[in-house]
Design a protein around this motif. Structure first.
Motif, PDB file in Angstrom:
ATOM      1  N   ILE A   1       0.836  -1.203   0.000  1.00  0.00           N
ATOM      2  CA  ILE A   1       0.000   0.000   0.000  1.00  0.00           C
ATOM      3  C   ILE A   1       0.881   1.266   0.000  1.00  0.00           C
ATOM      4  N   ASN A   2       1.957   1.225   0.789  1.00  0.00           N
ATOM      5  CA  ASN A   2       2.893   2.372   0.792  1.00  0.00           C
ATOM      6  C   ASN A   2       3.456   2.616  -0.598  1.00  0.00           C
ATOM      7  N   ALA A   3       3.797   1.527  -1.281  1.00  0.00           N
ATOM      8  CA  ALA A   3       4.368   1.664  -2.631  1.00  0.00           C
ATOM      9  C   ALA A   3       3.346   2.320  -3.562  1.00  0.00           C
ATOM     10  N   ILE A   4       2.096   1.906  -3.449  1.00  0.00           N
ATOM     11  CA  ILE A   4       1.042   2.487  -4.304  1.00  0.00           C
ATOM     12  C   ILE A   4       0.917   3.983  -4.007  1.00  0.00           C
ATOM     13  N   GLN A   5       0.909   4.307  -2.696  1.00  0.00           N
ATOM     14  CA  GLN A   5       0.757   5.718  -2.320  1.00  0.00           C
ATOM     15  C   GLN A   5       1.963   6.546  -2.763  1.00  0.00           C
ATOM     16  N   GLN A   6       3.139   5.947  -2.644  1.00  0.00           N
ATOM     17  CA  GLN A   6       4.366   6.650  -3.046  1.00  0.00           C
ATOM     18  C   GLN A   6       4.321   6.996  -4.543  1.00  0.00           C
ATOM     19  N   CYS A   7       3.915   6.028  -5.348  1.00  0.00           N
ATOM     20  CA  CYS A   7       3.840   6.279  -6.801  1.00  0.00           C
ATOM     21  C   CYS A   7       2.825   7.378  -7.099  1.00  0.00           C
ATOM     22  N   LYS A   8       1.725   7.336  -6.358  1.00  0.00           N
ATOM     23  CA  LYS A   8       0.687   8.352  -6.561  1.00  0.00           C
ATOM     24  C   LYS A   8       1.240   9.736  -6.225  1.00  0.00           C
ATOM     25  N   SER A   9       1.953   9.817  -5.103  1.00  0.00           N
ATOM     26  CA  SER A   9       2.466  11.131  -4.698  1.00  0.00           C
ATOM     27  C   SER A   9       3.545  11.625  -5.664  1.00  0.00           C
ATOM     28  N   GLU A  10       4.205  10.710  -6.344  1.00  0.00           N
ATOM     29  CA  GLU A  10       5.206  11.124  -7.348  1.00  0.00           C
ATOM     30  C   GLU A  10       4.550  11.494  -8.683  1.00  0.00           C
ATOM     31  N   GLY A  11       3.227  11.305  -8.757  1.00  0.00           N
ATOM     32  CA  GLY A  11       2.513  11.703  -9.974  1.00  0.00           C
ATOM     33  C   GLY A  11       2.583  10.672 -11.099  1.00  0.00           C
ATOM     34  N   VAL A  12       2.898   9.414 -10.774  1.00  0.00           N
ATOM     35  CA  VAL A  12       2.919   8.381 -11.814  1.00  0.00           C
ATOM     36  C   VAL A  12       1.487   8.229 -12.350  1.00  0.00           C
ATOM     37  N   ASP A  13       1.340   8.249 -13.676  1.00  0.00           N
ATOM     38  CA  ASP A  13       0.012   8.314 -14.299  1.00  0.00           C
ATOM     39  C   ASP A  13      -0.646   6.935 -14.380  1.00  0.00           C
ATOM     40  N   ILE A  14      -1.065   6.418 -13.230  1.00  0.00           N
ATOM     41  CA  ILE A  14      -1.714   5.105 -13.206  1.00  0.00           C
ATOM     42  C   ILE A  14      -2.500   4.988 -11.895  1.00  0.00           C
ATOM     43  N   ASP A  15      -3.702   4.430 -11.989  1.00  0.00           N
ATOM     44  CA  ASP A  15      -4.522   4.194 -10.792  1.00  0.00           C
ATOM     45  C   ASP A  15      -4.298   2.735 -10.393  1.00  0.00           C
ATOM     46  N   VAL A  16      -3.782   2.519  -9.181  1.00  0.00           N
ATOM     47  CA  VAL A  16      -3.432   1.153  -8.761  1.00  0.00           C
ATOM     48  C   VAL A  16      -4.287   0.711  -7.576  1.00  0.00           C
ATOM     49  N   ARG A  17      -4.807  -0.483  -7.648  1.00  0.00           N
ATOM     50  CA  ARG A  17      -5.571  -1.097  -6.542  1.00  0.00           C
ATOM     51  C   ARG A  17      -4.922  -2.419  -6.193  1.00  0.00           C
ATOM     52  N   PHE A  18      -5.330  -2.987  -5.064  1.00  0.00           N
ATOM     53  CA  PHE A  18      -4.657  -4.208  -4.600  1.00  0.00           C
ATOM     54  C   PHE A  18      -5.668  -5.300  -4.248  1.00  0.00           C
ATOM     55  N   LEU A  19      -5.349  -6.519  -4.683  1.00  0.00           N
ATOM     56  CA  LEU A  19      -6.131  -7.700  -4.297  1.00  0.00           C
ATOM     57  C   LEU A  19      -5.241  -8.564  -3.404  1.00  0.00           C
ATOM     58  N   VAL A  20      -5.734  -8.921  -2.242  1.00  0.00           N
ATOM     59  CA  VAL A  20      -4.976  -9.789  -1.343  1.00  0.00           C
ATOM     60  C   VAL A  20      -5.182 -11.227  -1.824  1.00  0.00           C
ATOM     61  N   ALA A  21      -4.081 -11.961  -1.968  1.00  0.00           N
ATOM     62  CA  ALA A  21      -4.199 -13.300  -2.559  1.00  0.00           C
ATOM     63  C   ALA A  21      -4.178 -14.405  -1.507  1.00  0.00           C
ATOM     64  N   ILE A  22      -5.012 -15.409  -1.767  1.00  0.00           N
ATOM     65  CA  ILE A  22      -4.995 -16.643  -0.984  1.00  0.00           C
ATOM     66  C   ILE A  22      -4.266 -17.682  -1.821  1.00  0.00           C
ATOM     67  N   ASP A  23      -3.250 -18.287  -1.233  1.00  0.00           N
ATOM     68  CA  ASP A  23      -2.576 -19.400  -1.905  1.00  0.00           C
ATOM     69  C   ASP A  23      -3.303 -20.681  -1.502  1.00  0.00           C
ATOM     70  N   ARG A  24      -3.916 -21.350  -2.470  1.00  0.00           N
ATOM     71  CA  ARG A  24      -4.778 -22.500  -2.161  1.00  0.00           C
ATOM     72  C   ARG A  24      -4.027 -23.631  -1.469  1.00  0.00           C
ATOM     73  N   ARG A  25      -2.686 -23.666  -1.651  1.00  0.00           N
ATOM     74  CA  ARG A  25      -1.877 -24.706  -1.008  1.00  0.00           C
ATOM     75  C   ARG A  25      -1.951 -24.616   0.511  1.00  0.00           C
ATOM     76  N   ASN A  26      -2.226 -23.410   1.044  1.00  0.00           N
ATOM     77  CA  ASN A  26      -2.113 -23.228   2.488  1.00  0.00           C
ATOM     78  C   ASN A  26      -3.372 -23.579   3.286  1.00  0.00           C
ATOM     79  N   GLY A  27      -4.438 -24.003   2.608  1.00  0.00           N
ATOM     80  CA  GLY A  27      -5.599 -24.565   3.292  1.00  0.00           C
ATOM     81  C   GLY A  27      -6.559 -23.587   3.939  1.00  0.00           C
TER      82      GLY A  27
END
Ligand code: 5GP
Length: 347
Positions: free
Chosen positions: A119-145
């Motif tokens: 999330i910090n990385a996304i916010q950092q890029c935003k504050s630097e004015g990088v021209d992209i809207d970024v969102r995050f999906l938290v992943a479940i690794d199915r191996r871990n049950g």
């Protein structure tokens, strides 16, 4: 750069299926190897080059090597900012990154600090004015049950409420030959009830009809790959009907599927089936670092393989906006952006 390459780079694009650690570029891998020379990792162990094929098992071994290189908050911050800037440089205007939160006892990394750092990385890029809207999906690794899946959902719920709209959903991924979706159903159901959007890897390998059917009943908001859903490849009409009836978009990754050997040839890719059906299908990269590609190349590849025009590809990238997990207002902003960019791209 030739004319076509310029067109696909300039085409505004939406990337919806990108695993963070699979998206690490060779430049960033070099920096990571420089930080950890004692691991004796060579670049050939983290990427699958042009014309090379691997089994899906071998692909999952590659992720293990990358995970060794990315095991501190500092690494994750660098990897995530580099990946975001690379997607932006490739003309991606909206990106949903996904990643499996990991705990590393040796470095003090926790699952919570893992997500915070992305999330910090996304916010950092935003504050630097990088021209992209970024969102995050938290992943479940199915191996871990079951238990880890539930724990991951709870974390994702916390961040959905505290990340200012950056955490929008959940991904189910990991080795599709391990575990069964039914064990993960309670966690996925809970996530859905709490408002997290669901993108599930489904029918990535053959003979998973029962699991796919079960998970389609949720229903998910998007499907990753769906390679073996349709009858011609051992899926079934009833699975296709469920996907169509619920209008569930597919995230399709051509190079990944061919290099990972689940699709024999580009011309056999199931993009063709779903595109002809007029079903929402979004071209994505999956793991741009591991598979040595980018989204412009994937669009170009789809166009040349299936004989689609520039206007067709524009339409595909524009229609992807309706498949994003961010709210309606973001869709409207993106549609405006596409309209503004049209004259420049077709100059
Ligand atoms: P990470 O979650 O660590 O950022 O990205 C790497 C992870 O994404 C892998 O360990 C695996 O769980 C998942 N992943 C990446 N590519 C694929 C894919 O093609 N299929 C599946 N099922 N999982 C994948």
């Amino acid at each position: 750069m030739d004319n076509e390459t310029v067109f696909y780079r300039e085409l505004p694009k939406v990337e919806l299926h990108a695993h963070l650690n699979g998206s690490v570029s060779s430049q960033t891998i070099e920096k990571l190897i420089g930080r950890k020379p004692h691991l004796n990792i060579e670049h050939s162990m983290t990427a699958i080059g042009k014309g090379q094929l691997r089994t899906l098992d071998e692909c999952f071994e590659v992720f293990k090597v990358i995970h060794k290189l990315v095991d501190t908050e500092e690494d994750i911050l660098m990897v995530a900012t580099d990946v975001i800037k690379e997607f932006a440089a490739d003309g991606v205007k909206y990106l949903e990154l996904r990643s499996t939160p990991r705990e590393e006892k040796d470095t003090g990394l926790t699952k919570r600090s893992y997500i915070e750092t992305v999330i910090n990385a996304i916010q950092q890029c935003k504050s630097e004015g990088v021209d992209i809207d970024v969102r995050f999906l938290v992943a479940i690794d199915r191996r871990n049950g079951t238990e880890v899946a539930m724990e991951t959902v709870k974390l994702a719920e916390d961040f959905m409420l505290s990340s200012d709209g950056l955490v929008v959903g959940l991904d189910l991924s990991g080795d599709p030959t391990v575990g069964h979706g039914k064990d993960l159903l309670p966690a996925l159901q809970r996530a859905k009830n709490s408002g997290l959007k669901l993108s599930l890897h489904l029918s990535e390998v053959p003979s998973q009809l029962e699991e796919t059917d079960l998970l389609l009943n949720l229903p998910p908001d998007r499907i990753g790959h769906g390679t073996f859903l349709h009858p011609a490849v051992g899926g079934s009409q009833s699975l296709v009907d469920k996907v169509v009836k619920n209008n569930i978009p597919l995230e399709l990754c051509l190079t990944s599927n061919v290099k990972g050997s689940t699709v024999a040839r580009y011309s056999d890719h199931h993009f063709k089936y779903w595109y002809q059906l007029g079903h929402p299908s979004v071209i994505c990269t999956d793991d741009k670092g591991v598979f040595c590609t980018d989204l412009s190349q994937e669009y170009h590849l789809a166009a040349s393989t299936f004989g689609l025009s520039r206007a067709d590809m524009w339409k595909l990238s524009q229609q992807a906006i309706d498949c994003i997990f961010a709210p309606e207002a973001v869709k409207q902003q993106l549609k405006q952006k596409w309209n503004d960019l049209h004259p420049q791209v077709f100059k």
